[in-house]
Design an enzyme around this catalytic site. Structure first.
Site, short mmCIF file in Angstrom:
data_model
loop_
_atom_site.label_atom_id
_atom_site.label_comp_id
_atom_site.label_asym_id
_atom_site.label_seq_id
_atom_site.Cartn_x
_atom_site.Cartn_y
_atom_site.Cartn_z
N LYS A 261 74.51 -53.61 -51.38
CA LYS A 261 73.63 -54.08 -50.31
C LYS A 261 73.26 -55.55 -50.60
CE LYS A 261 71.21 -49.56 -50.72
NZ LYS A 261 71.99 -48.51 -50.19
N TRP B 138 76.33 -39.05 -49.16
CA TRP B 138 74.99 -39.67 -49.06
C TRP B 138 75.10 -41.09 -48.49
CZ3 TRP B 138 70.08 -38.32 -49.16
CH2 TRP B 138 69.08 -39.20 -49.60
N SER C 181 76.74 -49.93 -54.50
CA SER C 181 75.54 -49.21 -54.08
C SER C 181 74.39 -50.14 -53.72
CB SER C 181 75.16 -48.22 -55.19
OG SER C 181 74.40 -47.20 -54.64
N HIS D 128 80.29 -41.23 -56.15
CA HIS D 128 79.59 -42.52 -56.08
C HIS D 128 79.79 -43.30 -57.38
CE1 HIS D 128 76.51 -45.04 -54.34
NE2 HIS D 128 75.78 -44.97 -55.45
C1 GTR Z 1 70.32 -44.13 -54.34
C2 GTR Z 1 69.96 -44.74 -53.02
C3 GTR Z 1 71.17 -45.37 -52.41
C4 GTR Z 1 71.94 -46.22 -53.41
C5 GTR Z 1 71.98 -45.62 -54.80
C6 GTR Z 1 72.44 -46.54 -55.93
O1 GTR Z 1 69.28 -43.46 -54.92
O2 GTR Z 1 69.46 -43.74 -52.19
O3 GTR Z 1 70.80 -46.12 -51.27
O4 GTR Z 1 71.48 -47.50 -53.44
O5 GTR Z 1 70.75 -45.15 -55.19
O6 GTR Z 1 72.12 -47.72 -56.01
O7 GTR Z 1 73.16 -46.02 -56.80
#
Ligand code: GTR
Length: 406
Positions: free
Chosen positions: A248, A335, A244, A385
């Site tokens: 990045k 998402w 996540s 996720h």
């Molecule tokens: C969310 C964000 C994503 C992702 C995620 C995470 O809130 O919108 O871009 O980075 O967090 O790190 O779990």
């Protein structure tokens, strides 16, 4: 944009028409024709675009000034692993900024290939091993595990399933981790106590000239500085991974630092592997609203203005070439735009071809739970996720394959 007013698009038919910047088109308008031209002209040009428009500067020195061993256990995890804990300082003196490293090495491989990545909740979150020092840093509150922004004993192993430490050791791999908040606490004013402020004079970089993602990525390179000095580590086989927001950061670190032998993006989504121009799920405007400090100021000018951007995320993925890259998505993580992540990997492929390597080797997105790819690996798995045992099985297999073990 108020966060509550944002309505993500999850309808493929509403994805706007777009044209991706050509990853092989050089600043002078010519197309890259050789691996040499890629490495000497186009790669640095694209890296510069990402610095300017997306993640900000990536300062070089100082590297790690000194490392202090906190503990070594040669009989960790039931005698199967060696556990080392160290503090890496970025300056002189015990109050110099630094970060805590947790390293497990298998006893079977000397030197050992190592998976390296940042963790979300302190080094103690990756395993129930009671010998791990509890982080004393600011942490985001969570249930009984983090209270008043401090870890409690209950925080031990809270994300162990995401790390699969025992499985990695059994398969002959080590694992190295750092809490990302050691570099910059993940909140709007975190930069004030993070390295963007505490090291600004040494790094000759003002806090606003880079970003939280930049600071986290910088820390990964400092971890690599250490791993290169540890004779028990095979520094030529350090595989960078991240989930996540930390996916990045892993991509940005892997783009900047060719010492990482492989880069793995797990559900990195917007600002990671996903094509931003698709505006599917999370968008640039939304991420800049929720997390303005993750990116450099100029990135805000692309809110609802994606087509004006000289980059898109396939160009970031391309910076990993010719090294192996793995992009993973999850079906219920819309998402993060799984299809956009797949298309990001696909659009990066021509760069691997310059090196005579096949990237994904397929054109259509594979069905769920059917990993594909050659030098670029990809899968979309069942579920949401997260990083799961399934994801790790694919990463281990991919690492085995690229180190000639399979
Ligand atoms: C969310 C964000 C994503 C992702 C995620 C995470 O809130 O919108 O871009 O980075 O967090 O790190 O779990």
């Amino acid at each position: 944009m108020a966060q509550s007013s944002f309505k993500p698009n999850y309808d493929e038919s509403k994805v706007p028409a777009y044209t991706l910047p050509d990853v092989l088109k050089m600043p002078d308008g010519q197309r890259v024709a050789s691996a040499k031209q890629w490495t000497s002209v186009q790669r640095p040009a694209i890296l510069q675009l990402f610095k300017e428009h997306v993640y900000g500067q990536m300062p070089g020195n100082p590297r790690v000034v000194r490392s202090v061993v906190r503990s070594v256990d040669k009989q960790a995890l039931g005698g199967k692993a060696i556990r080392k804990q160290l503090t890496l300082f970025f300056g002189n003196g015990d109050d110099a900024p630094g970060m805590e490293v947790l390293l497990y090495l298998p006893k079977t491989a000397k030197p050992a290939p190592v998976f390296a990545g940042l963790n979300f909740f302190g080094n103690h979150c990756v395993s129930n091993d009671p010998g791990i020092l509890l982080s004393t840093r600011w942490l985001p509150n969570r249930n009984e595990e983090v209270v008043n922004n401090k870890a409690t004993e209950k925080a031990r192993g809270m994300q162990a399933s995401r790390w699969q430490v025992e499985e990695l050791i059994a398969r002959g791999y080590g694992t190295a981790t750092v809490y990302y908040g050691d570099l910059e606490p993940d909140h709007a004013t975190g930069w004030q106590t993070g390295i963007r402020t505490t090291l600004k004079n040494d790094l000759h970089t003002a806090p606003e000239d880079w970003s939280a993602i930049g600071a986290w990525a910088w820390g990964l390179s400092r971890l690599m500085d250490y791993l290169e000095t540890d004779p028990a580590v095979d520094a030529k086989r350090v595989m960078l991974h991240g989930h996540s927001r930390l996916g990045k950061a892993a991509l940005w670190a892997g783009a900047n630092d060719p010492r990482f032998a492989m880069v793995i993006s797990n559900d990195s989504g917007e600002g990671g592997a996903a094509i931003a121009r698709r505006m599917f799920g999370e968008t640039i405007e939304r991420i800049n609203t929720s997390f303005p400090y993750w990116f450099v100021g100029k990135f805000k000018s692309y809110n609802q203005n994606e087509n004006a951007m000289p980059t898109d995320q396939h160009m970031l993925l391309a910076l990993v070439a010719p090294r192996p890259l793995y992009v993973a998505s999850a079906k219920d993580d819309q998402w993060a735009d799984p299809k956009g992540e797949f298309l990001g990997a696909r659009a990066a492929e021509p760069v691997w071809a310059l090196f005579g390597k096949q990237g994904l080797g397929i054109t259509d997105m594979p069905p769920v739970d059917q990993p594909v790819g050659q030098t670029i690996g990809y899968h979309i798995r069942t579920g949401g996720h997260d990083i799961t045992a399934y994801d790790w099985q694919q990463y281990i297999r991919f690492a085995d394959r690229h180190s000639g073990k399979q």
